[in-house]
Design a protein around this motif. Structure first.
Motif, PDB file in Angstrom:
ATOM      1  N   HIS A   1       4.333   1.107   5.958  1.00 51.41           N
ATOM      2  CA  HIS A   1       5.237   1.330   4.833  1.00 51.41           C
ATOM      3  C   HIS A   1       6.710   1.193   5.223  1.00 51.41           C
ATOM      4  O   HIS A   1       7.587   1.474   4.410  1.00 51.41           O
TER       5      HIS A   1
ATOM      6  N   LEU B   1       1.214   4.748   8.163  1.00 55.18           N
ATOM      7  CA  LEU B   1       2.596   5.098   7.801  1.00 55.18           C
ATOM      8  C   LEU B   1       3.584   4.004   8.181  1.00 55.18           C
ATOM      9  O   LEU B   1       4.489   3.681   7.403  1.00 55.18           O
TER      10      LEU B   1
ATOM     11  N   THR C   1       3.172  15.293   0.740  1.00 57.43           N
ATOM     12  CA  THR C   1       2.082  14.714   1.528  1.00 57.43           C
ATOM     13  C   THR C   1       2.633  13.722   2.546  1.00 57.43           C
ATOM     14  O   THR C   1       2.221  13.719   3.704  1.00 57.43           O
ATOM     15  N   LEU C   2       3.570  12.889   2.129  1.00 61.32           N
ATOM     16  CA  LEU C   2       4.179  11.920   3.039  1.00 61.32           C
ATOM     17  C   LEU C   2       4.876  12.631   4.191  1.00 61.32           C
ATOM     18  O   LEU C   2       4.721  12.250   5.358  1.00 61.32           O
TER      19      LEU C   2
ATOM     20  N   HIS D   1       7.162  14.158  -2.394  1.00 65.61           N
ATOM     21  CA  HIS D   1       6.793  13.521  -1.130  1.00 65.61           C
ATOM     22  C   HIS D   1       6.292  14.515  -0.086  1.00 65.61           C
ATOM     23  O   HIS D   1       6.415  14.280   1.115  1.00 65.61           O
TER      24      HIS D   1
ATOM     25  N   PHE E   1      -1.118   9.450  -2.870  1.00 63.01           N
ATOM     26  CA  PHE E   1      -2.086   9.941  -1.879  1.00 63.01           C
ATOM     27  C   PHE E   1      -3.300  10.554  -2.567  1.00 63.01           C
ATOM     28  O   PHE E   1      -4.420  10.449  -2.073  1.00 63.01           O
TER      29      PHE E   1
ATOM     30  N   VAL F   1      -0.429   4.135  -2.159  1.00 63.26           N
ATOM     31  CA  VAL F   1      -0.423   4.032  -0.697  1.00 63.26           C
ATOM     32  C   VAL F   1      -0.878   2.611  -0.354  1.00 63.26           C
ATOM     33  O   VAL F   1      -1.910   2.138  -0.842  1.00 63.26           O
TER      34      VAL F   1
ATOM     35  N   ASP G   1       3.231  11.866  -3.859  1.00 66.13           N
ATOM     36  CA  ASP G   1       2.015  12.658  -3.659  1.00 66.13           C
ATOM     37  C   ASP G   1       0.865  12.150  -4.520  1.00 66.13           C
ATOM     38  O   ASP G   1      -0.287  12.100  -4.069  1.00 66.13           O
TER      39      ASP G   1
ATOM     40  N   ALA H   1       8.099   4.546   0.081  1.00 70.42           N
ATOM     41  CA  ALA H   1       7.604   5.918   0.169  1.00 70.42           C
ATOM     42  C   ALA H   1       6.650   6.261  -0.974  1.00 70.42           C
ATOM     43  O   ALA H   1       7.084   6.462  -2.111  1.00 70.42           O
TER      44      ALA H   1
END
Length: 185
Positions: A111, A108, A54-55, A52, A84, A182, A81, A78
């Motif tokens: 989510h 974001l 990137t998140l 995670h 993304f 995503v 990566d 969530a």
């Protein structure tokens, strides 16, 4: 005798798996190579997940760290990566630019659902409604949960679906469900 031994071996394996699942339901869950500790908040745990990165960078760029460290409770879907990475080339970099902070924040918060919704809660809502359940996100639009055999799938406003690959990762201020895509408002 061989049949009895096979039966006993199968029974013991099943009992061991059931016991392990019971422990997993009450103890830390491994996500991205790190134990997600239920006494930590969403941000503290996400920082430890190698899946995670990137998140976490996006949450930091959007200025949402303090919110997701807050009391909650929150249900976070969530994306890993790899989710993304599936976006068109340059999308993540563009979203992380300061001038695109509002767009990143909207993505974001799409989510995040207010409240603590476990897999059982999601499943129960789907069963009550027959075939799908819709939940309002912090962003304001809705995400839909639909059954897929024994699993649940998340659907976004664009009709894209994400598999919920890890469920019920307990947090001190909510719960995380790991997804493989995503979601787009």
């Amino acid at each position: 005798m061989k049949t009895l031994n096979r039966f006993l071996a199968g029974f013991l394996c099943t009992a061991a798996l059931a016991s392990g699942q019971a422990q997993a339901d009450h103890g830390p869950t491994d996500v991205g190579g790190a134990a997600m500790l239920p006494e930590r908040n969403i941000v503290e745990n996400a920082l430890n997940s190698a899946d995670h990165e990137t998140l976490v960078a996006a949450v930091q760029a959007a200025g949402l760290v303090d919110t997701l460290k807050g009391e909650g409770p929150f249900t976070v879907f969530a994306p890993v990566d790899a989710a993304f990475d599936r976006l068109p080339a340059g999308s993540v970099e563009t979203l992380l630019e300061p001038q695109n902070r509002d767009q990143l924040t909207a993505l974001l918060t799409y989510h995040v659902v207010p409240g603590r919704l476990t897999r059982d809660d999601l499943h129960e809502a789907v069963m009550e409604r027959g075939d799908a359940a819709s939940f309002e996100t912090v962003q304001g639009e809705r995400l839909t949960v639909v059954p897929n055999g024994n699993n649940l799938v998340l659907m976004d406003a664009q009709g894209h679906s994400a598999d919920i690959t890890i469920v019920d990762v307990a947090q001190s201020n909510g719960v995380i469900h790991v997804i493989d895509r995503v979601m787009m408002p």
